[in-house]
Design a protein around this motif. Structure first.
Motif, PDB file in Angstrom:
ATOM      1  N   LEU A 290       0.931  -1.523  -0.195  1.00 58.73           N
ATOM      2  CA  LEU A 290       0.058  -0.032  -0.443  1.00 58.73           C
ATOM      3  C   LEU A 290       1.014   1.115  -0.228  1.00 58.73           C
ATOM      4  O   LEU A 290       0.080   2.516  -0.787  1.00 58.73           O
ATOM      5  N   GLY A 291       2.073   1.011   0.866  1.00 63.83           N
ATOM      6  CA  GLY A 291       2.656   1.720   0.380  1.00 63.83           C
ATOM      7  C   GLY A 291       2.915   2.443  -0.665  1.00 63.83           C
ATOM      8  O   GLY A 291       3.277   3.872  -1.068  1.00 63.83           O
ATOM      9  N   ALA A 292       3.524   1.551  -1.166  1.00 65.21           N
ATOM     10  CA  ALA A 292       3.918   2.049  -2.541  1.00 65.21           C
ATOM     11  C   ALA A 292       2.881   2.330  -4.280  1.00 65.21           C
ATOM     12  O   ALA A 292       3.504   3.249  -4.169  1.00 65.21           O
ATOM     13  N   ILE A 293       1.859   1.902  -3.425  1.00 67.94           N
ATOM     14  CA  ILE A 293       1.338   1.965  -4.505  1.00 67.94           C
ATOM     15  C   ILE A 293       0.666   3.867  -4.595  1.00 67.94           C
ATOM     16  O   ILE A 293       0.328   4.378  -5.530  1.00 67.94           O
ATOM     17  N   VAL A 294       1.110   4.380  -2.869  1.00 68.04           N
ATOM     18  CA  VAL A 294      -0.359   5.290  -2.703  1.00 68.04           C
ATOM     19  C   VAL A 294       0.729   6.629  -2.809  1.00 68.04           C
ATOM     20  O   VAL A 294       1.054   7.210  -3.654  1.00 68.04           O
ATOM     21  N   ASN A 295       2.787   5.930  -2.909  1.00 71.87           N
ATOM     22  CA  ASN A 295       3.307   6.891  -2.959  1.00 71.87           C
ATOM     23  C   ASN A 295       2.931   7.317  -4.848  1.00 71.87           C
ATOM     24  O   ASN A 295       3.890   7.848  -5.180  1.00 71.87           O
ATOM     25  N   ILE A 296       3.013   6.122  -5.645  1.00 74.60           N
ATOM     26  CA  ILE A 296       3.103   5.842  -6.935  1.00 74.60           C
ATOM     27  C   ILE A 296       1.543   6.783  -7.880  1.00 74.60           C
ATOM     28  O   ILE A 296       2.058   7.350  -8.581  1.00 74.60           O
ATOM     29  N   TYR A 297       1.103   6.176  -6.834  1.00 73.29           N
ATOM     30  CA  TYR A 297      -0.474   6.326  -7.597  1.00 73.29           C
ATOM     31  C   TYR A 297      -0.795   7.343  -6.713  1.00 73.29           C
ATOM     32  O   TYR A 297      -2.616   8.038  -7.100  1.00 73.29           O
ATOM     33  N   GLY A 298      -0.733   7.993  -5.646  1.00 73.81           N
ATOM     34  CA  GLY A 298      -1.426   8.487  -4.338  1.00 73.81           C
ATOM     35  C   GLY A 298      -2.431   9.499  -5.373  1.00 73.81           C
ATOM     36  O   GLY A 298      -3.644  10.502  -4.691  1.00 73.81           O
ATOM     37  N   PRO A 299      -1.808  10.907  -6.002  1.00 81.39           N
ATOM     38  CA  PRO A 299      -1.998  12.286  -6.530  1.00 81.39           C
ATOM     39  C   PRO A 299      -3.546  11.576  -7.772  1.00 81.39           C
ATOM     40  O   PRO A 299      -4.387  12.338  -7.125  1.00 81.39           O
ATOM     41  N   ARG A 300      -3.443  10.585  -7.841  1.00 83.75           N
ATOM     42  CA  ARG A 300      -4.840   9.807  -8.677  1.00 83.75           C
ATOM     43  C   ARG A 300      -5.848   9.158  -7.695  1.00 83.75           C
ATOM     44  O   ARG A 300      -7.194   8.748  -8.414  1.00 83.75           O
ATOM     45  N   MET A 301      -5.405   8.310  -6.610  1.00 82.14           N
ATOM     46  CA  MET A 301      -6.113   7.881  -5.553  1.00 82.14           C
ATOM     47  C   MET A 301      -7.609   9.022  -4.977  1.00 82.14           C
ATOM     48  O   MET A 301      -6.482   9.419  -4.092  1.00 82.14           O
ATOM     49  N   LEU A 302      -8.374   8.756  -5.313  1.00 78.64           N
ATOM     50  CA  LEU A 302      -9.322   9.880  -4.432  1.00 78.64           C
ATOM     51  C   LEU A 302      -9.577   9.608  -3.287  1.00 78.64           C
ATOM     52  O   LEU A 302      -9.521  10.622  -1.840  1.00 78.64           O
ATOM     53  N   ARG A 303     -10.434   7.939  -3.200  1.00 80.84           N
ATOM     54  CA  ARG A 303     -10.807   8.138  -1.266  1.00 80.84           C
ATOM     55  C   ARG A 303     -10.596   6.310  -1.433  1.00 80.84           C
ATOM     56  O   ARG A 303     -10.407   5.605  -2.832  1.00 80.84           O
ATOM     57  N   TYR A 304     -10.557   5.556  -0.346  1.00 77.80           N
ATOM     58  CA  TYR A 304     -10.180   4.372  -0.071  1.00 77.80           C
ATOM     59  C   TYR A 304     -10.190   4.558   0.909  1.00 77.80           C
ATOM     60  O   TYR A 304     -10.210   4.515   1.759  1.00 77.80           O
ATOM     61  N   LYS A 305     -10.624   2.824   0.876  1.00 84.13           N
ATOM     62  CA  LYS A 305     -11.355   2.678   2.496  1.00 84.13           C
ATOM     63  C   LYS A 305     -11.222   0.671   2.950  1.00 84.13           C
ATOM     64  O   LYS A 305     -12.303   0.222   1.606  1.00 84.13           O
ATOM     65  N   ILE A 347     -11.882   4.495  -5.645  1.00 82.63           N
ATOM     66  CA  ILE A 347     -12.478   4.953  -5.982  1.00 82.63           C
ATOM     67  C   ILE A 347     -10.962   6.252  -6.579  1.00 82.63           C
ATOM     68  O   ILE A 347     -10.126   7.196  -6.208  1.00 82.63           O
ATOM     69  N   GLY A 348     -10.758   6.265  -7.760  1.00 85.67           N
ATOM     70  CA  GLY A 348      -9.914   6.711  -8.561  1.00 85.67           C
ATOM     71  C   GLY A 348      -9.494   7.246  -9.682  1.00 85.67           C
ATOM     72  O   GLY A 348     -10.859   6.927 -10.276  1.00 85.67           O
ATOM     73  N   ILE A 349      -9.225   7.789 -10.187  1.00 89.91           N
ATOM     74  CA  ILE A 349      -8.590   8.344 -11.940  1.00 89.91           C
ATOM     75  C   ILE A 349      -7.827   7.432 -11.774  1.00 89.91           C
ATOM     76  O   ILE A 349      -6.894   6.954 -12.457  1.00 89.91           O
ATOM     77  N   GLU A 350      -8.258   6.410 -13.160  1.00 94.27           N
ATOM     78  CA  GLU A 350      -7.650   5.556 -13.983  1.00 94.27           C
ATOM     79  C   GLU A 350      -6.862   4.523 -13.374  1.00 94.27           C
ATOM     80  O   GLU A 350      -5.399   4.881 -13.426  1.00 94.27           O
TER      81      GLU A 350
END
Length: 365
Positions: A290-305, A347-350
């Motif tokens: 999750l740390g790696a994903i958020v690092n790469i895709y964070g700007p495109r990740m709107l909400r996640y739970k 929930i995110g962008i592409e």
């Protein structure tokens, strides 16, 4: 002292934010609310309620509410209000922040996480998005900001549903659910929403419920993938299809023809998907991934739970995030006889669904 709950109100021009705010500011509801209005708003509330030429930034209403227009940074305004409250100069129990029609609510939400002083004083309650039923389809087609506002929402209010047909409302609701299955959608008339449906929604609480619209899950269950067979084609629309159609073609599969073909195929860039697993997660692997994903895709990740089953604890683990900011918490114990299952919504962008699903699969113990 307990934290001051903050509600973020967002929505496109003409969606009824101002009407809703006017109600908050003028109705005798007995709540002491500070409304922070982003001054760059195209439809300023102060034409009707506030004296436009006053230099004072903070105005006390007759019903005990406070209205404040932002001329600087939101952070400074929140700090100023909190300082005045501590000194007894202002009395309010909660804050409502209106963003401008084109604003992305992400940075507003992040303010409450990033700044320690703000985080020690305020607590985000929820993000509410107003959607104008008459113009929404066009706005969602044309403007990514409108799609982002939907993706961020904890609660969606549809205004002007009386101006469109029931079929149109149905098609719009269907589209919104695929962008954001977490947020309940409710029609409202002229911003007349009971306050209980606006305040204290606790959309940001790390609570143990992961509310996902049941219809959306039904769609997902048509193609249940507890065994994680991720081999098949199209990942449109936040669920697995067991059928193929050429990219860009409308999908005529029966699962998409609920309502006799009314629902047009919208390939929105804001999408959501639900991930489920019946085996527990390995905590270290999951944290790394999750740390790696958020690092790469964070700007495109709107909400996640997610509500997760983790090895090594008999309690549920709840996590959620906005962009790069992620928090997690231990919830209650799994009940006796309760099926231990992890469930997450992104929930995110592409977002690259395949990469996320394969990576999460590899974190299972």
């Amino acid at each position: 002292m307990s934290l001051i709950p903050a509600t973020i109100l967002t929505g496109f021009l003409g969606s009824g934010k101002t009407t809703l705010l006017k109600r908050l500011l003028s109705e005798a509801h007995g709540q002491k609310i500070a409304v922070i209005e982003n001054e760059f708003g195209e439809e300023n509330i102060d034409n009707d309620i506030l004296v436009a030429d006053t230099q004072e930034q903070i105005i006390q209403m007759s019903n005990g509410c406070i209205c404040c227009t932002i001329r600087e940074d939101l952070r400074e305004t929140l700090q100023l209000l909190a300082a005045k409250r501590r000194k007894g100069l202002l009395d309010f129990d909660r804050v409502v922040i209106e963003t401008t029609g084109l604003a992305d609510p992400g940075p507003v939400a992040q303010t409450f996480f990033m700044d320690e002083e703000i985080a020690e004083t305020y607590l985000i309650d929820s993000i509410i998005t107003l959607v104008d039923a008459r113009h929404a389809q066009q706005q969602l087609d044309d403007r990514q900001e409108a799609r982002r506002q939907v993706g961020f929402a904890d609660q969606i209010f549809l205004s002007k549903t009386d101006l469109v047909s029931a079929d149109d409302v149905d098609a719009l609701t269907h589209r919104l659910k695929h962008m954001n299955p977490r947020a309940p959608i409710k029609a409202v008339h002229f911003g007349e929403v009971p306050l209980s449906e606006v305040l204290d929604l606790r959309g940001f609480n790390l609570n143990t419920k992961l509310d996902i619209d049941p219809d959306f899950l039904k769609d997902e269950d048509d193609h249940s993938h507890c065994d994680h067979d991720h081999g098949h084609g199209d990942h449109d629309h936040g669920h697995h299809h067991h059928h193929d159609h050429a990219p860009g073609e409308p999908c005529n599969h029966p699962s998409h023809q609920k309502g006799q073909g009314r629902h047009h195929h919208h390939d929105d860039d804001v999408k959501s998907f639900v991930y489920r697993a019946d085996r527990p997660f390995d905590p270290a692997k999951l944290e790394d991934f999750l740390g790696a994903i958020v690092n790469i895709y964070g700007p495109r990740m709107l909400r996640y739970k997610g509500v997760l089953d983790m090895k090594g604890t008999d309690r549920k683990v709840i996590f959620q995030g906005v962009h790069q900011l992620m928090g997690s918490d231990l919830g209650p114990q799994w009940a006796e006889g309760e099926k231990r299952q992890s469930k997450m919504v992104f929930i995110g962008i592409e977002l690259p669904r395949d990469i996320l699903e394969q990576g999460l699969d590899q974190c299972l113990g």
